[in-house]
Motif scaffolding. Structure first.
Motif, mmCIF file in Angstrom:
data_model
loop_
_atom_site.group_PDB
_atom_site.id
_atom_site.type_symbol
_atom_site.label_atom_id
_atom_site.label_comp_id
_atom_site.label_asym_id
_atom_site.label_seq_id
_atom_site.Cartn_x
_atom_site.Cartn_y
_atom_site.Cartn_z
ATOM 1 N N PHE A 276 3.247 0.588 1.980
ATOM 2 C CA PHE A 276 2.028 0.944 0.825
ATOM 3 C C PHE A 276 2.038 2.452 1.026
ATOM 4 O O PHE A 276 2.593 3.245 1.972
ATOM 5 N N GLN A 277 1.641 3.086 0.077
ATOM 6 C CA GLN A 277 1.385 4.547 -0.092
ATOM 7 C C GLN A 277 0.698 4.940 0.804
ATOM 8 O O GLN A 277 -0.319 4.422 1.216
ATOM 9 N N GLN A 278 0.380 6.321 1.062
ATOM 10 C CA GLN A 278 -0.268 7.203 1.770
ATOM 11 C C GLN A 278 -1.760 7.037 1.127
ATOM 12 O O GLN A 278 -2.069 7.162 -0.029
ATOM 13 N N HIS A 279 -3.071 6.757 2.055
ATOM 14 C CA HIS A 279 -4.217 6.474 1.508
ATOM 15 C C HIS A 279 -4.266 5.465 0.401
ATOM 16 O O HIS A 279 -4.940 5.513 -0.480
ATOM 17 N N SER A 280 -3.570 4.546 0.600
ATOM 18 C CA SER A 280 -3.436 3.490 -0.559
ATOM 19 C C SER A 280 -4.812 2.632 -0.698
ATOM 20 O O SER A 280 -5.413 2.347 0.322
#
Length: 395
Positions: free
Chosen positions: A264-268
């Motif tokens: 998952f991306q950062q701060h998804s």
């Protein structure tokens, strides 16, 4: 008293007359029929409460709530590789062949370095040879010019001789950090929650492992890799997607998803919603997958109900090829080689197994069993470990 009459012993011919039809029936079933049986037992009250009931999302996908750190261009942009097959692919080598359609070219790079995360509970078992092989598999298969592996722990691992060697060899691509759950949870729905204190009490490291994987990926973004994995290919072609993985090929109704490898991306916003479920739901049971498979499934269904495109689900064989039927599962990584694997397939170098490992699947998942080592001369040693050594030298 009346005399006791005992039954006469059954003659051999009579016994054969009884057994032969039964044996013929069994032989017929084995020869002509393919029978699969899967039994799962759950309380109906639990199913109604924890599975069928769908709560609304909390708003993490609303534009005003999206973090500036979240790469919308990558999340919403076109993708080059399809990773969600939509079918369990139980026949032959279908799943492995589908894995082979991904990459190896990296078409959609995330700018900067990609973080990879692993976690080891230092208070449960020492960091030993099996764990070192996991690190070797990372450095032998990933592009370290664009990747940084962070090894998290609840104890100081920096003095371990093997880890110190990796730190010296890859100063820009390897870090060792102590986990601080409270710090990582700041700004999430779990910030200050008493739930956080429950994780470290899990003696199997399941609950705290499931919590740590979501917190570190939320905080830094990137890929989580379980320590009982051996990476076989560069994961980069998968990273245009946010994903978890399929538990196995059997379509477990209430346990379909796995986080052994996830991205998952950062701060998804997906993880933002997951933390909300964790913070407002019942505490996880000790030694359970309440914050793992069941959480992902609950989140996935809420996303669908809200009309939000869900995260992807990688097919089972991409990272866990040993988790299907006899005819198409990879051999057990911790068992000695048999004569054949699957439907008469051999183990030789350059054969079908070798091609699957080097050109198709992305990982071999060993499922803990930390008391065992990889068999000497077995397929894992010949087709994977020796290849890692050839690329890394004496490391």
């Amino acid at each position: 008293m009346a005399p006791l009459h005992l039954p006469l012993p059954v003659s051999l011919s009579s016994l054969l007359k009884l057994l032969l039809p039964f044996a013929a029936l069994v032989l017929c079933i084995i020869t002509f029929l393919d029978i699969s049986v899967s039994l799962e037992i759950y309380r109906k009250s639990w199913i109604a409460r924890e599975v069928q009931h769908i709560e609304p999302l909390t708003g993490c996908f609303n534009p005003q709530n999206l973090s500036p750190a979240y790469n919308l261009t990558l999340a919403r942009g076109p993708k080059y590789y399809e990773v969600h097959a939509g079918t369990p692919m139980r026949l032959g080598l279908d799943c492995y062949d589908f894995a082979g359609t991904v990459g190896p070219e990296v078409r959609n790079w995330i700018e900067g370095r990609t973080y990879y995360h692993m976690y080891w509970r230092a208070d449960l078992l020492p960091f030993a040879e099996r764990q070192v092989w996991t690190l070797r598999s990372f450095f032998a298969t990933q592009d370290i010019s664009r990747s940084t592996l962070i090894l998290w722990s609840n104890g100081d691992l920096s003095q371990n001789r093997d880890i110190a060697t990796f730190l010296h060899t890859y100063p820009d691509a390897f870090q060792v950090r102590m986990i601080d759950i409270e710090e990582l949870a700041r700004g999430t729905a779990l910030d200050g929650s008493p739930m956080l204190a429950r994780a470290g009490k899990d003696r199997r490291a399941w609950v705290d492992g499931d919590l740590v994987r979501l917190l570190v990926v939320w905080y830094y973004g990137g890929v989580w890799v379980d320590m009982d994995s051996l990476l076989t290919r560069d994961l980069a072609p998968l990273l245009e997607h946010e994903f978890v993985v399929q538990w196995d090929c059997y379509d477990k109704k209430f346990m379909p998803l796995n986080g052994a490898i996830l991205h998952f991306q950062q701060h998804s916003p997906y993880l933002c919603e997951a933390f909300h479920i964790m913070a407002t739901g019942p505490p996880p049971q000790p030694n359970s997958i309440d914050w793992g498979s069941r959480l992902y499934h609950k989140l996935w269904r809420r996303l669908l109900a809200a009309g939000i495109e869900p995260f992807k689900i990688l097919p089972w064989c991409f990272i866990d090829g040993s988790n299907c039927g006899y005819e198409n599962s990879l051999p057990d990584p911790l068992a000695k080689d048999g004569k054949f694997w699957g439907e008469g397939r051999t183990y030789e170098e350059g054969g079908e197994l070798d091609k699957i490992l080097t050109r198709k699947v992305f990982s071999v998942h060993v499922h803990n069993r930390w008391d065992k080592e990889y068999p000497k001369g077995g397929w894992v040693e010949r087709l994977l470990l020796r290849g890692y050594q050839a690329r890394l030298g004496e490391l």
